[in-house]
Structures are given as structure tokens and as C-alpha cells.
Design a protein around this motif. Structure first.
Motif, mmCIF file in Angstrom:
data_model
loop_
_atom_site.group_PDB
_atom_site.id
_atom_site.type_symbol
_atom_site.label_atom_id
_atom_site.label_comp_id
_atom_site.label_asym_id
_atom_site.label_seq_id
_atom_site.Cartn_x
_atom_site.Cartn_y
_atom_site.Cartn_z
ATOM 1 N N MET A 135 13.998 44.883 23.953
ATOM 2 C CA MET A 135 13.582 45.212 25.323
ATOM 3 C C MET A 135 14.173 46.559 25.727
ATOM 4 O O MET A 135 15.371 46.782 25.624
ATOM 5 N N THR A 136 13.332 47.492 26.149
ATOM 6 C CA THR A 136 13.804 48.802 26.537
ATOM 7 C C THR A 136 14.594 48.744 27.836
ATOM 8 O O THR A 136 14.298 47.949 28.734
ATOM 9 N N ILE A 137 15.623 49.608 27.935
ATOM 10 C CA ILE A 137 16.433 49.649 29.157
ATOM 11 C C ILE A 137 15.652 50.254 30.316
ATOM 12 O O ILE A 137 16.080 50.162 31.466
ATOM 13 N N TYR A 138 14.503 50.878 30.019
ATOM 14 C CA TYR A 138 13.715 51.517 31.071
ATOM 15 C C TYR A 138 12.644 50.615 31.658
ATOM 16 O O TYR A 138 12.046 50.938 32.677
ATOM 17 N N LYS A 139 12.384 49.491 31.021
ATOM 18 C CA LYS A 139 11.291 48.628 31.449
ATOM 19 C C LYS A 139 11.836 47.470 32.290
ATOM 20 O O LYS A 139 12.623 46.661 31.796
ATOM 21 N N PRO A 140 11.431 47.366 33.547
ATOM 22 C CA PRO A 140 11.932 46.265 34.375
ATOM 23 C C PRO A 140 11.308 44.931 33.987
ATOM 24 O O PRO A 140 10.165 44.863 33.533
ATOM 25 N N GLU A 141 12.100 43.862 34.167
ATOM 26 C CA GLU A 141 11.581 42.505 34.050
ATOM 27 C C GLU A 141 11.180 42.035 35.445
ATOM 28 O O GLU A 141 11.675 42.536 36.457
ATOM 29 N N ILE A 142 10.310 41.059 35.497
ATOM 30 C CA ILE A 142 9.803 40.581 36.779
ATOM 31 C C ILE A 142 10.704 39.465 37.318
ATOM 32 O O ILE A 142 11.104 38.559 36.588
ATOM 33 N N ILE A 179 13.328 44.157 37.873
ATOM 34 C CA ILE A 179 14.781 44.161 37.692
ATOM 35 C C ILE A 179 15.117 44.780 36.343
ATOM 36 O O ILE A 179 14.582 44.368 35.310
ATOM 37 N N ARG A 180 15.992 45.774 36.359
ATOM 38 C CA ARG A 180 16.604 46.263 35.117
ATOM 39 C C ARG A 180 18.102 45.981 35.190
ATOM 40 O O ARG A 180 18.730 46.159 36.213
ATOM 41 N N GLY A 181 18.681 45.584 34.081
ATOM 42 C CA GLY A 181 20.111 45.352 34.068
ATOM 43 C C GLY A 181 20.442 43.908 33.720
ATOM 44 O O GLY A 181 19.589 43.164 33.248
#
Length: 271
Positions: free
Chosen positions: A1-8, A91-93
Motif C-alpha cells: 500500500m502506497t503511503i500516498y494513497k488514502p484508505e477510506i 485516511i493516510r497513516g
């Protein structure tokens, strides 16, 4: 999972705390928890508006739900305040270097939250209280500009009534409803009976209060290595790419936002 792509994530609940702060309960659509440490933060996206770094307010948990206390102050946070349960955000992180509870075990702990600083500090407070037997004396000190701006009022009352916590609260300006201490938060420190050689102090709040609180702690004999500060106000992208949070050779979003004071005391831009 890329650090730039947010999850929902889905907003499950929204509670109004003050005229400018709301508490959001969110749940990851994937069903997994954040598995964060106190002091870490996430990047929150309101789609079509933008992204902003937000500190995590809830204690660490493997559950898929977590809480964010958000002040309405810019485009992203204003748009978030207009959201309702069922709406989705990105959400990223989690990102950053949070508090390591292992370093505090066996110590007395002083947790100082000024203004909105109580929001990220709340994560650490509940982490400590949920493992209360691992720590010595616990001091919680909170200050706000006025009684109307106090956050988490029910929890403040709960902490005040606990027999295993020494709780102190103050406001800069009182009204007819306020029966407690009046004055800036640094004026509380001389009232607290603590052992500076056996206490770890954590400070979270607006930049203006740090130097005054640190001065009072040092006047009581506390060493710089026993003082911790949160510099989350300086963050932007969260992954060390934009340079917004750089202080000399440090990146707050990666090396912090939690720092031991002796590491940054000679960096004028830090505090």
C-alpha cells in the motif's frame, strides 16, 4: 500500500464539544485498526477539498474505530465539520514518532495539556490510565482560555474524581460559572507536589505556552531529559517530502512530532 494513497474511513458519530471543536468517531472501511501510538497523527482527506494532518485523540486500540478532535479553522476542517455519520473520508497513516510508554513505566507521569493540546494528549492520558499499575503518581494538568473552551468536560470531571490521579485545571479568564483556579497554565506548576528526579513531564499545546511551562519545570529541578514536547503544529505532508516541518536536520513528521526536550532545546525554531 502506497503511503500516498488514502484508505477510506466512515464517520460513525459526530459530537460537538465547543463552538469550534467537534469529536469524530471514524471506522476504517477495511475493518482493520490504526494500531497507533499516542502522539501519532493521520492525514485526513475531504475529497474535492484537500488534506490536513490531524492528531489522533483516542487511546491505542486494535478496534477499527478511532477518534479525532478537530477545530474548524481552514478549508479542510470546515468541510469536515459539515460531514454527517455515514459520510466517507480518506485516511493516510498513522505517521510520526509517538510516545513510547515503555520509557515511562515505573515513573511518575505529569501530563500537561493546554487548550487544543488536550486533544492529542488525551490519547496518552487514556493509554496511561488503561495501564495505571505500570506507573507511579499521575498528574493531569489542563488549561483553557475560558470555561466555554474546555474540551471533554465529562472526562475532565472523571479525572478530577479519580483517587489515583492528581488533577489540576485552570482558565485564563473566568466567568460566573467557574469555581476553580484562574491564570495561565504555567501558574499551576508551582502548586504541584512532585519529585522532579522521578517524574516524566509531557507538554502538548500552543507554541506560546511551552517556554513558560518548561521554565517552571526547570525551576523545580526537572532535567531536560525528563521533559517531552509535541511539535505537531509544524506538520503538513506527513512523510518528509514537502519540507514544511524541517527544523535544521530534523523533520517533525518523521523524527517527531514527539521530542525529548534535551534533543531540541538548542534549536530556536522548535520552541
Amino acid at each position: 500500500m502506497t503511503i500516498y494513497k488514502p484508505e477510506i474511513a466512515v464517520i460513525k458519530k459526530v459530537a460537538t464539544l465547543t463552538e469550534t471543536e467537534k469529536l469524530f468517531d471514524l471506522e476504517m472501511l477495511s475493518g482493520k485498526g490504526l494500531n497507533h501510538r499516542p502522539g501519532q497523527f493521520i492525514e485526513l482527506s475531504v475529497f474535492g477539498v484537500g488534506e490536513a494532518p490531524i492528531s489522533i485523540s483516542s487511546a491505542p486500540s486494535e478496534a477499527p474505530t478511532f477518534q479525532l478532535c478537530v477545530r474548524k479553522i481552514g478549508n479542510v476542517t470546515t468541510a469536515l465539520h459539515g460531514k454527517k455519520p455515514g459520510d466517507k473520508v480518506g485516511i493516510r497513516g498513522p505517521f510520526g514518532n509517538g510516545f513510547d510508554l515503555e520509557e515511562f513505566k515505573g515513573w511518575d507521569v505529569m501530563l500537561i495539556g493546554a487548550g487544543l493540546g488536550l486533544a492529542p494528549l488525551r490519547s496518552l492520558i487514556w493509554a496511561v490510565l488503561n495501564s495505571r499499575k505500570d506507573f507511579g503518581n499521575v498528574y493531569i494538568i489542563h488549561g483553557a482560555r475560558s470555561p466555554q473552551l474546555l474540551l471533554f468536560k465529562d472526562e475532565l470531571k472523571e479525572w478530577e474524581e479519580r483517587s489515583d490521579v492528581e488533577f489540576y485545571s485552570t482558565v485564563d479568564v473566568a466567568d460566573e460559572t467557574w469555581q476553580g483556579h484562574v491564570g495561565v497554565i504555567s501558574t499551576i506548576i508551582p502548586q504541584v507536589k512532585f519529585d522532579p528526579e522521578n517524574t516524566q513531564a509531557v507538554i502538548v499545546g500552543p507554541p506560546v505556552v511551552y517556554k513558560f511551562i518548561i521554565k517552571e519545570l526547570k525551576n523545580r529541578g526537572m532535567a531536560d531529559k525528563n521533559i517531552w514536547v509535541d511539535l505537531e503544529r509544524k506538520m503538513k505532508c506527513g512523510v518528509g517530502k514537502c519540507g514544511h516541518c524541517q527544523i535544521n536536520n530534523l523533520y517533525v513528521c518523521q523524527d517527531g512530532p514527539v521530542f525529548r526536550y534535551d534533543r531540541i532545546r538548542n534549536l530556536p525554531e522548535a520552541i
